[in-house]
Design an enzyme around this catalytic site. Structure first.
Site, PDB file in Angstrom:
ATOM      1  N   HIS A  77       0.844  -1.196   0.000  1.00  0.00           N
ATOM      2  CA  HIS A  77       0.000   0.000   0.000  1.00  0.00           C
ATOM      3  C   HIS A  77       0.879   1.246   0.000  1.00  0.00           C
ATOM      4  CE1 HIS A  77      -4.002  -1.860   1.630  1.00  0.00           C
ATOM      5  NE2 HIS A  77      -3.496  -2.528   0.612  1.00  0.00           N
ATOM      6  N   TYR A 206      -9.121   5.560   7.210  1.00  0.00           N
ATOM      7  CA  TYR A 206      -9.260   5.969   8.609  1.00  0.00           C
ATOM      8  C   TYR A 206     -10.287   7.094   8.625  1.00  0.00           C
ATOM      9  CZ  TYR A 206      -4.992   3.372   9.839  1.00  0.00           C
ATOM     10  OH  TYR A 206      -4.072   2.388  10.065  1.00  0.00           O
ATOM     11  N   PRO A 297      -4.093   0.495  18.596  1.00  0.00           N
ATOM     12  CA  PRO A 297      -3.900  -0.042  17.241  1.00  0.00           C
ATOM     13  C   PRO A 297      -4.002   1.004  16.129  1.00  0.00           C
ATOM     14  CG  PRO A 297      -6.080  -0.615  18.052  1.00  0.00           C
ATOM     15  CD  PRO A 297      -5.363   0.062  19.186  1.00  0.00           C
ATOM     16  N   LYS A 301       1.301   0.111  15.025  1.00  0.00           N
ATOM     17  CA  LYS A 301       2.721   0.094  15.370  1.00  0.00           C
ATOM     18  C   LYS A 301       3.159  -1.101  16.221  1.00  0.00           C
ATOM     19  CE  LYS A 301       4.514   3.626  13.339  1.00  0.00           C
ATOM     20  NZ  LYS A 301       4.265   2.983  12.047  1.00  0.00           N
ATOM     21  N   TYR A 389       3.941   6.646   9.761  1.00  0.00           N
ATOM     22  CA  TYR A 389       3.148   5.454   9.445  1.00  0.00           C
ATOM     23  C   TYR A 389       4.005   4.380   8.760  1.00  0.00           C
ATOM     24  CZ  TYR A 389      -1.141   2.867   8.379  1.00  0.00           C
ATOM     25  OH  TYR A 389      -2.132   1.913   8.319  1.00  0.00           O
TER      26      TYR A 389
HETATM   27  C1  PHB Z   1      -5.863  -4.300  10.521  1.00  0.00           C
HETATM   28  O1  PHB Z   1      -5.988  -4.505   9.300  1.00  0.00           O
HETATM   29  O2  PHB Z   1      -6.146  -5.154  11.357  1.00  0.00           O
HETATM   30  C2  PHB Z   1      -5.391  -2.963  10.992  1.00  0.00           C
HETATM   31  C3  PHB Z   1      -4.853  -2.084  10.071  1.00  0.00           C
HETATM   32  C4  PHB Z   1      -4.425  -0.832  10.481  1.00  0.00           C
HETATM   33  C5  PHB Z   1      -4.532  -0.471  11.821  1.00  0.00           C
HETATM   34  C6  PHB Z   1      -5.057  -1.361  12.735  1.00  0.00           C
HETATM   35  C7  PHB Z   1      -5.480  -2.606  12.334  1.00  0.00           C
HETATM   36  O3  PHB Z   1      -4.141   0.774  12.191  1.00  0.00           O
END
Ligand code: PHB
Length: 396
Positions: A77, A206, A297, A301, A389
Site C-alpha cells: 500500500h 481511517y 492499534p 505500530k 506510518y
Molecule cells: C488491521 O488490518 O487489522 C489494521 C490495520 C491498520 C490499523 C489497525 C489494524 O491501524
C-alpha cells in the site's frame, strides 16, 4: 525428580513474532537459543491482530531469509485515506517519503517465522506450563517450565529474554523500585469484524465522524477487516449484522462512498491502552515487544515496534556474546525506547485526532476537523504522517 537441565546462550520466554524473530536472527549469528511458550502453535495462529507492516519489518523478513511470502501474498500500500466531514483525502506515502507499507496479517508473520524455525532446526517448545524465571542478576539466569509431555526443565542461560506479551510474567520480575510502568487508558474500544466481501477501497480508510471513528481495512480479495470505535463494555455478540453495517456506513458516509457488504464471520471487541516499562532490562534479562510496551492499534505500530526491539536486541547480544563487549547491552533500553516513545506519540495523536471522546462537545468535534484539515492541506503535515506510518529511519 530433579528437572532436566539444558545450557543455552539465550533463553526466550515467548514464541510469538518477537521471540521467534529473535531466535532466527541469533541462529544466523551462530548463537544458540531456545523459545518456550505457554500457548500452542494453533492458539497463536488463531490470534487475530493488526495487519500492517512497515517497510523495515518487511525487509527483516525477506533479507534475513524468513520468507518472501509477504511479497507474494501481502499487498503493498502506497498510501491511506483520511476521511472526515464527508470527504476522503489520500496521504500518498510514495510521493511524500518514497516508502510504502504492506498489508500482511500478524498471524501470517507468525506462521512464516514458525515455519522458518522448523526448517532451520530451531528449538521451540510450545504448550509448556509452570513457567518461571530465576537468578536474573547472576551470570546464569534460569528459565523453568514443564513441557507438554509433563517433564520438568531448567534452562541455564547466559541471557534471558521476556518476549511474553502484554501480560508478561517476565516484566513482573523487575523490582518495583527499579522500574517505572507508565500507562494511559482510553475510554473506548474497537469493535472488529471480518466479513466475506470484496474490498470497499484499494487502501485503508481511517474515518473521523461525529458518530466516532471507523477503519476500513482488508485481508484478501474476498475477506475484509473493519473496525469501529465502541464503548469498552460492548457485548460483540449482541450486535446484529444490520446494526454493524449501519454503524460503519454512518461513519464513512460522503462523496458517494459505499461499503461492500457480505456475511460477517467474526465479531470481537478489542480494548486498548498504551504502556511503557522502563528500563527494558533487569540484570541479564531483557524485555521485547508487548512485554515492554503496548500502543493503541490506530497507528498499526505494535508488531513493528516488536520487530525493531528485536533488531536492536540481536545486535547488542551479538556484540556481547561474539565480540566480548558486554557493555553493548547497555545500549538496548535507550535505543529501543527512543523509537517506542515516538510511536507512542504517533499512536496517541492518530487516536485522539480520529476518535470521539465520550464527553466530546460540538466544539471538540469541529476542532478535530480543523486538525485533520491542517494535516491534509499541508505537505509538511502529510509528510509527518507518512513518515511515522511507514516507519522512521532506523537510527531514530
Ligand atoms: C488491521 O488490518 O487489522 C489494521 C490495520 C491498520 C490499523 C489497525 C489494524 O491501524
Amino acid at each position: 525428580m530433579s528437572p532436566q537441565t539444558t545450557s543455552v546462550t539465550v533463553g526466550i520466554v515467548g514464541a510469538g513474532p518477537a521471540g521467534l524473530m529473535l531466535s532466527h536472527l541469533l541462529q544466523r549469528s551462530g548463537i544458540d537459543a531456545i523459545n518456550i511458550d505457554t500457548r500452542t502453535r494453533e492458539e497463536i495462529e488463531n490470534t487475530h491482530r493488526a495487519g500492517i507492516l512497515e517497510h523495515g519489518s518487511v525487509r527483516m523478513l525477506t533479507d534475513t531469509g524468513v520468507s518472501d511470502r509477504v511479497l507474494r501474498d501481502g499487498y503493498e500500500h502506497e498510501g491511506i485515506e483520511l476521511r472526515f466531514a464527508g470527504t476522503g483525502h489520500r496521504i500518498d506515502f510514495a510521493d511524500l517519503v518514497g516508502e510504502s507499507v504492506w498489508l500482511y496479517p500478524q498471524t501470517d508473520v507468525f506462521i512464516d517465522l514458525a515455519d522458518a524455525r522448523g526448517r532451520d532446526g530451531g528449538d521451540v517448545r510450545f504448550g509448556v506450563t509452570d513457567t518461571s524465571v530465576a537468578d536474573l542478576t547472576t551470570a546464569t539466569p534460569k528459565i523453568r517450565f514443564t513441557d507438554s509431555a509433563g517433564i520438568e526443565h531448567e534452562l541455564h542461560c547466559r541471557y534471558v529474554v521476556g518476549a511474553d506479551g502484554s501480560r508478561s510474567m517476565c516484566r513482573q520480575e523487575l523490582p518495583d523500585e527499579q522500574r517505572t510502568f507508565l500507562r494511559r487508558e482510553y475510554p473506548f474500544a474497537w469493535f472488529g469484524i471480518l466479513t466475506e466481501a470484496p474490498p470497499s477501497a484499494p487502501e485503508l480508510i481511517y474515518a473521523h465522524s461525529e458518530h466516532g471513528f471507523a477503519l476500513i481495512s482488508q485481508r484478501t480479495d474476498a475477506l475484509q477487516r473493519m473496525y469501529f470505535q465502541c464503548d469498552p463494555e460492548t457485548d460483540a455478540a449482541s450486535w446484529s449484522d444490520e446494526q454493524i453495517w449501519a454503524e460503519l456506513a454512518k461513519r464513512t458516509a460522503g462523496d458517494g462512498f459505499e461499503l461492500k457488504q457480505g456475511p460477517i464471520t467474526e465479531k470481537t471487541v478489542l480494548r486498548f491502552r498504551s504502556s511503557v516499562c522502563e528500563p527494558m532490562r533487569f540484570g541479564n534479562m531483557f524485555l521485547a515487544g508487548d512485554a515492554a510496551h503496548t500502543v493503541p492499534p490506530t497507528g498499526a505500530k505494535g508488531l513493528n515496534l516488536a520487530m525493531m526491539d528485536v533488531k536492536v536486541l540481536h545486535e547488542v547480544l551479538e556484540r556481547a556474546v561474539k565480540g566480548n563487549e558486554p557493555g553493548a547491552l547497555d545500549e538496548y533500553t535507550p535505543r529501543a525506547l527512543a523509537r517506542v516513545w515516538k510511536a507512542q506519540h504517533f499512536s496517541y495523536w492518530m487516536t485522539s485526532m480520529l476518535h470521539r471522546m465520550p464527553d466530546a462537545s460540538e466544539f471538540d468535534v469541529r476542532r478535530q476537523i480543523g486538525e485533520l484539515q491542517s494535516v491534509v492541506d499541508s505537505r509538511a503535515g502529510r509528510t509527518y504522517l507518512a513518515e511515522a506510518y511507514t516507519g522512521w529511519p532506523e537510527q531514530g
